[in-house]
Enzyme design. Structure first.
Site, mmCIF file in Angstrom:
data_model
loop_
_atom_site.group_PDB
_atom_site.id
_atom_site.type_symbol
_atom_site.label_atom_id
_atom_site.label_comp_id
_atom_site.label_asym_id
_atom_site.label_seq_id
_atom_site.Cartn_x
_atom_site.Cartn_y
_atom_site.Cartn_z
ATOM 1 N N LYS A 17 0.836 -1.201 0.000
ATOM 2 C CA LYS A 17 0.000 0.000 0.000
ATOM 3 C C LYS A 17 0.874 1.255 0.000
ATOM 4 O O LYS A 17 2.092 1.169 0.228
ATOM 5 C CB LYS A 17 -0.913 -0.043 1.236
ATOM 6 C CG LYS A 17 -1.913 -1.209 1.223
ATOM 7 C CD LYS A 17 -2.668 -1.305 2.544
ATOM 8 C CE LYS A 17 -3.725 -2.398 2.529
ATOM 9 N NZ LYS A 17 -4.385 -2.547 3.849
ATOM 10 N N TYR A 57 -12.505 -4.457 -3.134
ATOM 11 C CA TYR A 57 -13.024 -4.890 -1.832
ATOM 12 C C TYR A 57 -14.430 -5.477 -1.939
ATOM 13 O O TYR A 57 -14.805 -6.323 -1.130
ATOM 14 C CB TYR A 57 -12.952 -3.755 -0.816
ATOM 15 C CG TYR A 57 -11.544 -3.625 -0.268
ATOM 16 C CD1 TYR A 57 -11.022 -4.590 0.595
ATOM 17 C CD2 TYR A 57 -10.700 -2.596 -0.670
ATOM 18 C CE1 TYR A 57 -9.718 -4.518 1.062
ATOM 19 C CE2 TYR A 57 -9.386 -2.508 -0.198
ATOM 20 C CZ TYR A 57 -8.907 -3.472 0.669
ATOM 21 O OH TYR A 57 -7.619 -3.404 1.126
ATOM 22 N N ARG A 122 -0.595 -14.689 4.514
ATOM 23 C CA ARG A 122 -1.381 -14.034 5.576
ATOM 24 C C ARG A 122 -0.687 -14.197 6.929
ATOM 25 O O ARG A 122 -0.651 -13.286 7.743
ATOM 26 C CB ARG A 122 -2.783 -14.648 5.673
ATOM 27 C CG ARG A 122 -3.656 -14.331 4.496
ATOM 28 C CD ARG A 122 -4.214 -12.947 4.555
ATOM 29 N NE ARG A 122 -5.315 -12.817 5.486
ATOM 30 C CZ ARG A 122 -6.173 -11.812 5.472
ATOM 31 N NH1 ARG A 122 -6.055 -10.845 4.569
ATOM 32 N NH2 ARG A 122 -7.144 -11.745 6.341
ATOM 33 N N ASN A 159 -1.452 -0.320 7.339
ATOM 34 C CA ASN A 159 -0.809 -1.583 7.716
ATOM 35 C C ASN A 159 0.038 -2.173 6.588
ATOM 36 O O ASN A 159 0.247 -3.373 6.518
ATOM 37 C CB ASN A 159 -1.861 -2.581 8.217
ATOM 38 C CG ASN A 159 -2.966 -2.803 7.211
ATOM 39 O OD1 ASN A 159 -2.867 -2.376 6.066
ATOM 40 N ND2 ASN A 159 -4.023 -3.479 7.634
ATOM 41 N N HIS A 162 -1.815 -5.308 1.469
ATOM 42 C CA HIS A 162 -3.018 -6.117 1.279
ATOM 43 C C HIS A 162 -2.574 -7.510 0.878
ATOM 44 O O HIS A 162 -1.711 -7.656 0.007
ATOM 45 C CB HIS A 162 -3.928 -5.562 0.178
ATOM 46 C CG HIS A 162 -4.952 -6.574 -0.233
ATOM 47 N ND1 HIS A 162 -6.076 -6.825 0.523
ATOM 48 C CD2 HIS A 162 -4.974 -7.478 -1.244
ATOM 49 C CE1 HIS A 162 -6.762 -7.813 -0.030
ATOM 50 N NE2 HIS A 162 -6.113 -8.232 -1.104
ATOM 51 N N GLU A 173 -9.162 -11.662 -7.081
ATOM 52 C CA GLU A 173 -8.340 -10.450 -6.974
ATOM 53 C C GLU A 173 -7.212 -10.422 -8.007
ATOM 54 O O GLU A 173 -6.894 -9.368 -8.552
ATOM 55 C CB GLU A 173 -7.747 -10.359 -5.562
ATOM 56 C CG GLU A 173 -8.806 -10.053 -4.520
ATOM 57 C CD GLU A 173 -8.247 -9.960 -3.103
ATOM 58 O OE1 GLU A 173 -9.019 -9.612 -2.199
ATOM 59 O OE2 GLU A 173 -7.044 -10.243 -2.898
HETATM 60 P P1 ADP Z 1 -6.975 -7.359 5.862
HETATM 61 O O1 ADP Z 1 -6.239 -6.342 5.007
HETATM 62 O O2 ADP Z 1 -6.151 -7.765 7.062
HETATM 63 O O3 ADP Z 1 -7.507 -8.523 5.078
HETATM 64 P P2 ADP Z 1 -9.712 -6.353 5.929
HETATM 65 O O4 ADP Z 1 -9.942 -7.028 4.621
HETATM 66 O O5 ADP Z 1 -10.638 -6.690 7.026
HETATM 67 O O6 ADP Z 1 -8.220 -6.597 6.471
HETATM 68 O O7 ADP Z 1 -9.733 -4.775 5.724
HETATM 69 C C1 ADP Z 1 -9.089 -4.207 4.614
HETATM 70 C C2 ADP Z 1 -8.257 -3.013 5.026
HETATM 71 O O8 ADP Z 1 -9.102 -1.969 5.487
HETATM 72 C C3 ADP Z 1 -7.296 -3.248 6.196
HETATM 73 O O9 ADP Z 1 -6.077 -3.832 5.795
HETATM 74 C C4 ADP Z 1 -7.121 -1.855 6.753
HETATM 75 O O10 ADP Z 1 -6.176 -1.094 5.991
HETATM 76 C C5 ADP Z 1 -8.489 -1.239 6.527
HETATM 77 N N1 ADP Z 1 -9.404 -1.339 7.678
HETATM 78 C C6 ADP Z 1 -10.048 -2.443 8.110
HETATM 79 N N2 ADP Z 1 -10.866 -2.177 9.146
HETATM 80 C C7 ADP Z 1 -10.752 -0.856 9.389
HETATM 81 C C8 ADP Z 1 -11.333 0.048 10.328
HETATM 82 N N3 ADP Z 1 -12.239 -0.356 11.212
HETATM 83 N N4 ADP Z 1 -10.975 1.346 10.287
HETATM 84 C C9 ADP Z 1 -10.083 1.785 9.382
HETATM 85 N N5 ADP Z 1 -9.497 0.985 8.453
HETATM 86 C C10 ADP Z 1 -9.813 -0.310 8.445
HETATM 87 MG MG MG Z 2 -9.014 -8.601 3.572
#
Ligand code: ADP
Ligand code: MG
Length: 204
Positions: A17, A57, A122, A159, A162, A173
């Site tokens: 990202k 998403y 993951r 973070n 993705h 994806e």
């Molecule tokens: P992951 O990337 O670990 O698979 P998710 O698919 O649940 O996580 O969410 C996608 C991305 O959205 C996360 O990596 C994070 O950057 C962001 N995100 C998720 N939940 C939140 C939240 N409650 N508030 C802000 N950003 C969020």
């Molecule tokens: Mg995810």
């Protein structure tokens, strides 16, 4: 007998990202997946559009609810009050924030292949929230963001990465981000030691 594909053919999508690029962690992140033994089969830098992010998403129709549930659960676990009790409301907020986050700068998209690629990527990437992701994971080692800080500032959790959440998610994806001719089929020499049944030809 039904022919199933060998586990070594599993592929997953990783997107570094905008914060990963700005933190100059591209080499570090790619190195972590490389040293596992995964094979890099696609790689490009791009500026994603908001539409591309929203589509990405929403490939999983349950994602909005699930992302909301995960956030609410994290608040409750800490004995804190979530910003909303409705997972769909939280999920809707997250998608808005993600569009801003992902379009703020270049990203690096990549496809990795190898046994259990989705699960293992993951595992070493770590949980969504860097505050609570495990020590030794990429998110746990290199970033300190949290649900509460992201909510206070009305932005996405930063973070770095993705990574696809399941094999089905990865398939959809990869198609969304890469055309067929951007993925390269080749033999990686180290696959012999990772996968070959007989290790012959080593001794001289
Ligand atoms: P992951 O990337 O670990 O698979 P998710 O698919 O649940 O996580 O969410 C996608 C991305 O959205 C996360 O990596 C994070 O950057 C962001 N995100 C998720 N939940 C939140 C939240 N409650 N508030 C802000 N950003 C969020
Ligand atoms: Mg995810």
């Amino acid at each position: 007998m039904m022919k199933t594909s060998h586990p070594k053919t599993e592929q997953t999508l990783v997107i570094i990202k905008p914060d990963g690029i700005q933190r100059t962690l591209v080499g570090e992140i790619i190195g972590r997946y490389e040293r596992l033994g995964l094979k890099l089969v696609g790689l490009k830098m791009l500026l994603p559009s908001a539409v591309q992010i929203e589509e990405h998403y929403l490939l999983d129709p349950n994602w909005k609810r699930l992302v909301g549930e995960k956030a609410i659960e994290s608040y409750l676990k800490k004995g804190e009050k979530p910003p909303s009790a409705d997972p769909i409301v939280v999920g809707g907020q997250v998608i808005m924030r993600l569009k801003k986050y992902f379009t703020s700068g270049p990203v690096v998209a990549s496809v990795w292949q190898g046994a259990h690629a989705v699960e293992i990527v993951r595992k070493i990437t770590g949980g969504t929230e860097p505050r609570s992701s495990d020590v030794g994971t990429i998110r746990g080692d290199f970033v300190l963001d949290s649900y509460s800080m992201a909510d206070t500032d009305d932005r996405a959790i930063r973070n770095l990465i993705h990574a696809s959440g399941s094999v089905a998610e990865a398939e959809a994806e990869i198609k969304h981000w890469f055309s067929k001719d951007e993925l390269v089929k080749y033999r990686l020499v180290q696959e012999q030691i990772l996968y070959d049944v007989n290790l012959d030809g080593l001794l001289e």
